[in-house]
Motif scaffolding. Structure first.
Motif, short mmCIF file in Angstrom:
data_model
loop_
_atom_site.label_atom_id
_atom_site.label_comp_id
_atom_site.label_asym_id
_atom_site.label_seq_id
_atom_site.Cartn_x
_atom_site.Cartn_y
_atom_site.Cartn_z
N VAL A 1 20.16 17.46 -33.53
CA VAL A 1 21.17 16.75 -32.76
C VAL A 1 22.36 16.33 -33.63
CG1 VAL A 1 20.11 14.46 -32.92
CG2 VAL A 1 21.51 15.03 -30.96
N ARG B 1 21.43 19.88 -25.16
CA ARG B 1 20.38 19.00 -25.71
C ARG B 1 19.20 18.84 -24.77
NH1 ARG B 1 21.14 19.78 -30.47
NH2 ARG B 1 21.63 21.47 -29.25
N TRP C 1 27.82 20.08 -24.88
CA TRP C 1 26.92 19.69 -25.96
C TRP C 1 25.71 18.93 -25.40
CZ3 TRP C 1 25.41 14.84 -27.78
CH2 TRP C 1 24.71 14.85 -28.98
N GLU C 2 25.96 17.99 -24.49
CA GLU C 2 24.86 17.24 -23.89
C GLU C 2 23.92 18.15 -23.10
OE1 GLU C 2 26.79 14.16 -21.65
OE2 GLU C 2 26.98 12.87 -23.41
N SER D 1 24.38 19.51 -34.93
CA SER D 1 25.14 20.19 -33.88
C SER D 1 26.41 19.44 -33.50
CB SER D 1 24.26 20.43 -32.65
OG SER D 1 23.84 19.22 -32.07
N PRO E 1 15.16 15.26 -23.03
CA PRO E 1 16.08 15.48 -24.15
C PRO E 1 15.43 16.25 -25.30
CG PRO E 1 15.39 13.19 -24.08
CD PRO E 1 14.82 13.85 -22.87
N ASN E 2 16.23 17.06 -25.94
CA ASN E 2 15.80 17.81 -27.12
C ASN E 2 16.62 17.28 -28.30
OD1 ASN E 2 15.33 19.60 -29.18
ND2 ASN E 2 16.09 21.39 -28.10
N PHE E 3 15.98 16.56 -29.19
CA PHE E 3 16.69 15.95 -30.30
C PHE E 3 16.71 16.83 -31.56
CE2 PHE E 3 15.39 12.27 -27.72
CZ PHE E 3 16.66 11.80 -27.43
#
Length: 70
Positions: free
Chosen positions: A58, A46, A42-43, A61, A53-55
């Motif tokens: 968030v 992101r 999962w991280e 998901s 980071p892609n928020f």
């Protein structure tokens, strides 16, 4: 307290499911613990190709991974 082995850790029954009341929806959801591998995946999802980071989505998901049946 005993020293834990690798097998003790890997075979531990430590993944829980907890009911969480959601009064806004008029009910309860079951939320489960993620495994380390699931959290790592999962991280990684992101992150953008440059590593920032892609928020986007968030919260949705992580909820999609954690909400489950009994």
């Amino acid at each position: 307290m005993a020293l834990l082995s690798r097998d003790d850790i890997l075979n531990a029954d430590d993944l829980t499911i907890e009911p969480v009341a959601v009064p806004e929806w008029g009910g309860t959801l079951n939320v489960r613990t993620l495994t380390g591998a699931e959290k790592d995946k999962w991280e990684a999802a992101r992150a953008t190709p440059d590593g920032s980071p892609n928020f986007q989505n968030v919260r949705g998901s992580i909820v999609a991974l954690c909400v489950c049946d009994e």
